[in-house]
Write an enzyme that holds these catalytic residues in place. Structure first.
Site, PDB file in Angstrom:
ATOM      1  N   ARG A 136       0.834  -1.204   0.000  1.00 62.12           N
ATOM      2  CA  ARG A 136       0.000   0.000   0.000  1.00 62.12           C
ATOM      3  C   ARG A 136       0.870   1.256   0.000  1.00 62.12           C
ATOM      4  O   ARG A 136       2.035   1.238   0.387  1.00 62.12           O
ATOM      5  CB  ARG A 136      -0.964  -0.005   1.184  1.00 62.12           C
ATOM      6  CG  ARG A 136      -0.329   0.264   2.520  1.00 62.12           C
ATOM      7  CD  ARG A 136      -1.357   0.226   3.651  1.00 62.12           C
ATOM      8  NE  ARG A 136      -0.689   0.398   4.935  1.00 62.12           N
ATOM      9  CZ  ARG A 136      -0.422   1.578   5.493  1.00 62.12           C
ATOM     10  NH1 ARG A 136      -0.789   2.709   4.886  1.00 62.12           N
ATOM     11  NH2 ARG A 136       0.194   1.648   6.660  1.00 62.12           N
ATOM     12  N   HIS A 137       0.262   2.352  -0.436  1.00 61.65           N
ATOM     13  CA  HIS A 137       0.971   3.631  -0.449  1.00 61.65           C
ATOM     14  C   HIS A 137       0.953   4.208   0.960  1.00 61.65           C
ATOM     15  O   HIS A 137      -0.073   4.137   1.638  1.00 61.65           O
ATOM     16  CB  HIS A 137       0.288   4.599  -1.431  1.00 61.65           C
ATOM     17  CG  HIS A 137       1.137   5.788  -1.748  1.00 61.65           C
ATOM     18  ND1 HIS A 137       1.264   6.859  -0.886  1.00 61.65           N
ATOM     19  CD2 HIS A 137       1.913   6.071  -2.818  1.00 61.65           C
ATOM     20  CE1 HIS A 137       2.092   7.758  -1.415  1.00 61.65           C
ATOM     21  NE2 HIS A 137       2.493   7.296  -2.600  1.00 61.65           N
ATOM     22  N   PRO A 138       2.067   4.794   1.417  1.00 60.29           N
ATOM     23  CA  PRO A 138       2.094   5.306   2.789  1.00 60.29           C
ATOM     24  C   PRO A 138       1.176   6.499   3.025  1.00 60.29           C
ATOM     25  O   PRO A 138       0.749   6.739   4.152  1.00 60.29           O
ATOM     26  CB  PRO A 138       3.557   5.704   2.992  1.00 60.29           C
ATOM     27  CG  PRO A 138       4.134   5.843   1.631  1.00 60.29           C
ATOM     28  CD  PRO A 138       3.379   4.898   0.758  1.00 60.29           C
TER      29      PRO A 138
END
Length: 389
Positions: A235-237
């Site tokens: 996932r993107h932070p």
């Protein structure tokens, strides 16, 4: 057997000659990119064994597939840089060269008597590019490095993999390939500068530096928040939902990079209630509650195939893509349309599919002009050419 006459004159680097002392991956990846773009690359190898990569498997007809994947469009001559006669040949090659590229440990070229000061004095137009583990300066300069070493040291490994997993390297040699790409940029910049000044430059690229440069987001995030970035899976932070999701028959990606996209996504998935949920009201809130949101999305996505979801979302402008294995991406129509796979062949004629070159300049698409060379295969032609100069 000379290859350089086959360079199309409209190739971006046509007319540039590179003497290439590199071996294994970072350096050869750099010089293959330059060769693909039209430079003539003369690979100078150790007599007897040649580039170390020639001994690394898997092997096809006794030739290394590893070597073949990063050494097309090059000529090969074996020279012992400690032997006077071979040094003479090497120096004659430098007379006609625009660039010298090497990836020895710092100090090696000096020991051989080919330090920058001497080269610059004798060949003032020569660009001298060095790719090393830690660069030509600093306390670590003389230490050896491999891809794995700089992936671990640089922090790239600390942000790769699953949150509760053991440290994982990026699945390709990003340490070597990142350095090879930055070395291409440095070399081309030095050649452009030479157009104005008439003088060559020293290009110093370190694998560790390149990995730190690629940490753009984790460094900025830590600097802004004081929180140490760690591995978070795919996932993107700082954007949610921006991850790999499971459909009925496999994985695919949804990348909802803004509130507007999220507001379009929920009705398409027939999950209007998510838009009313305060946990998901803003990107910041969704990042905080990413796991709860993923659970709700996957419960819905399990009801149909990934092809169904990819098609629905793509038609409605939601960034998405299937999760492909290597054979799947190799068969992909977009990859085929862009010519991103190319083939090289062994001396015995066995075809090996390798990655193509993604850089297109005008009408020039990189092509395989010559096969990865056997060790020393171009000696006679190169010596004849030097003799006629």
């Amino acid at each position: 057997m000379t290859h350089h006459s086959a360079v199309p004159t409209d190739a971006p680097l046509s007319g540039i000659t590179i003497v290439d002392l590199t071996r294994v991956l970072a350096g050869p990846f750099c010089t293959q990119m330059l060769a693909d773009l039209g430079a003539r690359v003369i690979k100078v190898e150790q007599p007897g064994q040649g580039d170390d990569a020639r001994q690394i498997g898997p092997f096809v007809d006794g030739q290394s597939a590893y070597f073949m994947s990063v050494n097309r469009n090059k000529e090969s001559i074996a020279l012992d840089l400690k032997a006077p006669a071979d040094r003479q040949v090497f120096e004659a090659l430098l007379e006609g060269a625009d660039v010298l590229v090497e990836n020895f440990r710092p100090g090696t070229m000096e020991k051989l008597g080919y330090d920058w000061e001497m080269l610059h004095r004798r060949y003032p137009r020569l660009v001298f590019t060095s790719v090393s583990g830690f660069g030509q300066t600093g306390p670590y300069r003389t230490l050896p490095a491999y891809d794995m070493v700089v992936q671990a040291m640089s922090g790239i490994m600390s942000v790769t993999g699953a949150p509760d997993g053991v440290p994982a390297r990026v699945g390709v040699s990003i340490g070597d390939m990142g350095a090879g790409l930055y070395a291409v940029i440095g070399t081309q910049s030095a050649l452009l500068k030479r157009e104005r000044s008439g003088l060559g430059e020293r290009v110093d690229v370190a694998m560790l530096d390149c990995q730190v440069a690629l940490l753009e987001n984790p460094i900025a995030r830590y600097s802004a928040s004081g929180q140490v970035p760690g591995p978070i899976g795919s996932r993107h932070p700082s954007m949610t939902p921006f991850d790999v999701f499971k459909a009925a028959d496999g994985w695919f990606v949804i990348a909802a990079g803004s509130d507007a996209v999220f507001q379009r996504l929920c009705p398409l998935l027939e999950l209007p209630a998510l838009l009313e949920d305060p946990r998901f009201a803003s990107n910041a809130a969704r990042c905080e509650h990413h796991q709860a949101l993923k659970t709700l999305l996957e419960a819905r996505l399990a009801s149909a195939s990934r092809a169904h979801w990819c098609d629905l979302l793509t038609r409605n402008g939601i960034p998405t893509g299937e999760y492909n294995t290597v054979p799947e991406i190799m068969a992909h129509p977009q990859v085929k349309a862009r010519g991103m796979l190319t083939s090289v062949s062994t001396a015995d004629g066995t075809i090996l599919t390798v990655a193509g070159n993604p850089v297109r300049v005008g009408s020039h698409g990189a092509t395989v002009r010559s096969q990865p060379p056997l060790l020393d295969q171009d000696r006679a032609a190169i010596l004849a050419e030097l003799g006629n100069r």
